[in-house]
Design a protein around this motif. Structure first.
Motif, PDB file in Angstrom:
ATOM      1  N   ARG A  53       0.834  -1.205   0.000  1.00  0.00           N
ATOM      2  CA  ARG A  53       0.000   0.000   0.000  1.00  0.00           C
ATOM      3  C   ARG A  53       0.876   1.265   0.000  1.00  0.00           C
ATOM      4  O   ARG A  53       0.570   2.244  -0.673  1.00  0.00           O
ATOM      5  CB  ARG A  53      -0.931  -0.014   1.219  1.00  0.00           C
ATOM      6  CG  ARG A  53      -2.272   0.657   0.967  1.00  0.00           C
ATOM      7  CD  ARG A  53      -3.175   0.583   2.199  1.00  0.00           C
ATOM      8  NE  ARG A  53      -3.477  -0.772   2.616  1.00  0.00           N
ATOM      9  CZ  ARG A  53      -4.486  -1.493   2.142  1.00  0.00           C
ATOM     10  NH1 ARG A  53      -5.283  -0.973   1.226  1.00  0.00           N
ATOM     11  NH2 ARG A  53      -4.709  -2.725   2.569  1.00  0.00           N
ATOM     12  N   GLU A  54       1.964   1.222   0.750  1.00  0.00           N
ATOM     13  CA  GLU A  54       2.890   2.352   0.762  1.00  0.00           C
ATOM     14  C   GLU A  54       3.533   2.542  -0.602  1.00  0.00           C
ATOM     15  O   GLU A  54       3.707   3.675  -1.080  1.00  0.00           O
ATOM     16  CB  GLU A  54       3.975   2.127   1.817  1.00  0.00           C
ATOM     17  CG  GLU A  54       3.485   2.213   3.251  1.00  0.00           C
ATOM     18  CD  GLU A  54       3.207   3.647   3.691  1.00  0.00           C
ATOM     19  OE1 GLU A  54       3.425   4.581   2.901  1.00  0.00           O
ATOM     20  OE2 GLU A  54       2.757   3.829   4.837  1.00  0.00           O
ATOM     21  N   ARG A  64      -1.640   6.204   1.971  1.00  0.00           N
ATOM     22  CA  ARG A  64      -1.945   4.778   1.931  1.00  0.00           C
ATOM     23  C   ARG A  64      -3.402   4.492   2.260  1.00  0.00           C
ATOM     24  O   ARG A  64      -3.975   3.511   1.782  1.00  0.00           O
ATOM     25  CB  ARG A  64      -1.025   4.013   2.887  1.00  0.00           C
ATOM     26  CG  ARG A  64      -1.139   4.451   4.339  1.00  0.00           C
ATOM     27  CD  ARG A  64      -0.062   3.782   5.211  1.00  0.00           C
ATOM     28  NE  ARG A  64      -0.132   2.345   5.167  1.00  0.00           N
ATOM     29  CZ  ARG A  64      -0.967   1.617   5.893  1.00  0.00           C
ATOM     30  NH1 ARG A  64      -1.827   2.218   6.719  1.00  0.00           N
ATOM     31  NH2 ARG A  64      -0.955   0.319   5.807  1.00  0.00           N
TER      32      ARG A  64
END
Length: 394
Positions: A53-54, A64
């Motif tokens: 997600r980052e 995020r």
């Protein structure tokens, strides 16, 4: 096995990059826990999701918390169009939605669903080059308009839309904007703030990642009604156990696509122009579909008078060349491409078109081979068409 294999259908799907596959493999076996589980194996899977997600948030220029992982581009488009429209109607904000005439069927059919549910849907025409004109959109906007969906780049003709201008216009009017960016990674910048969009959907398998993994960017504060009900995954926006290996692959593929974007786009542009110029020069009564310049660097959608695209594809396949007549999602349909018809083409013209979409494995030598075998194929097909009169070349 054919001796020669030339793959020119990257808009349909791409092979998984070996480094992407390598990143995915541990999450099929060694780290195969459910990310919702509290034990060590689950925590390792959850950490992989957090890291992915980052990574994708960094590519998109967002936080995020604005990322929702999905099962692919079609799911993301449905979640964006249905989810945002239904959520806003529930809040009494209006029930008018605008989509362009050349959207992927995932968006068009989602809009049809909304129309059956009482929404007023406007299908916005494009010009002869396949471009949405912001002025036309401005005229179509109403006080009750709550959502506009215009794809970033078209999957059939490669036309790149003025998304930033569309986004700015809609933001002034307080209207949400979704863009289907499935074809964009590796070719176009994906900064959501620069694009001024509220929702952006994409998938991994168009940028050398795995099938079955995608994402939807949801700008903070954007109302969204989940379309898959169940558990509390993805902050209650998309239920279901996350596809951890696929999501890891998505993040790796998207990151690599962005890192290589400038050099990749330059290489694709060179090969594309070689192909387009070669075909237009060697094949009488041929043409390019879509805008010549405002198009994806790897897309060449070419039309040929007097022949059917499917016949061309069969002959190309016999000599080891894979191309397409349009969207893979409508393969087998007898109807002409809705995208080409929206450009003002006749059904015969639309059915005589072939899409060549290039990728990282292609070379000048492969393009030259296509230019060697394609013109005589067209000539051979035209020779058996009743009433076709060839025009002298040159």
């Amino acid at each position: 096995m054919r001796e020669r294999q030339i793959y020119l259908d990257h808009a349909s799907t791409t092979p998984v990059d070996p480094e992407v596959l390598e990143a995915m493999l541990p999450y099929f076996t060694q780290y195969a826990g459910n990310p919702s589980s509290i034990h060590h194996a689950g925590r390792m899977a959850l950490q992989a999701l957090d890291d992915a997600r980052e990574q994708v948030a960094l590519v998109l220029g967002c936080t995020r918390r604005e990322i929702v992982f999905t099962g692919g581009g079609s799911e993301g488009a449905n979640l964006a169009v249905k989810g945002a429209a239904l959520a806003q109607r529930a809040r009494g904000k209006g029930a008018h939605v605008i989509v362009s005439a050349i959207e992927h069927h995932a968006v068009l059919h989602a809009a049809e669903y909304l129309a059956h549910d009482g929404f007023d849907v406007t299908v916005l025409p494009v010009n002869a080059a396949g471009l949405v004109e912001p002025e036309a959109l401005a005229q179509a906007l109403r006080p009750e308009t709550i959502l506009v969906s215009v794809m970033y780049a078209n999957n059939e003709i490669g036309t790149i839309q003025p998304i930033a201008a569309i986004g700015a216009l809609c933001r002034e009017r307080g209207v949400l904007v979704h863009t289907d960016a499935v074809q964009a990674p590796g070719s176009l910048p994906l900064d959501v703030e620069a694009l001024k969009v509220d929702l952006l959907s994409l998938t991994a398998h168009k940028c050398y990642g795995p099938k079955g993994a995608g994402l939807l960017y949801v700008r903070r504060g954007t109302p969204l009604l989940p379309q898959i009900n169940g558990g509390a995954q993805e902050r209650r926006r998309r239920a279901g156990t996350e596809n951890v290996p696929g999501i890891v692959g998505l993040a790796a593929a998207l990151t690599r696509a962005e890192e290589r974007r400038i050099s990749y786009a330059a290489q694709m542009h060179m090969l594309r122009e070689r192909l387009i110029e070669g075909v237009l020069d060697r094949v009488p009564q041929s043409w390019l579909n879509g805008d010549r310049n405002q198009r994806l660097p790897n897309n060449a959608n070419l039309g040929f008078a007097g022949v059917e695209g499917e016949s061309i594809l069969l002959l190309l396949d016999q000599v080891g060349i894979a191309a397409s007549s349009g969207s893979a999602c409508t393969s087998g349909s007898l109807e002409p491409s809705h995208v080409l018809v929206a450009l003002g083409m006749s059904p015969d013209e639309a059915n005589g078109s072939v899409r060549f979409s290039l990728g990282a494995s292609n070379s000048r030598e492969e393009i030259d081979y296509v230019l060697e075998v394609l013109p005589p194929m067209i000539e051979r097909l035209r020779a058996v068409v009743p009433g076709y009169e060839p025009i002298a070349h040159g």
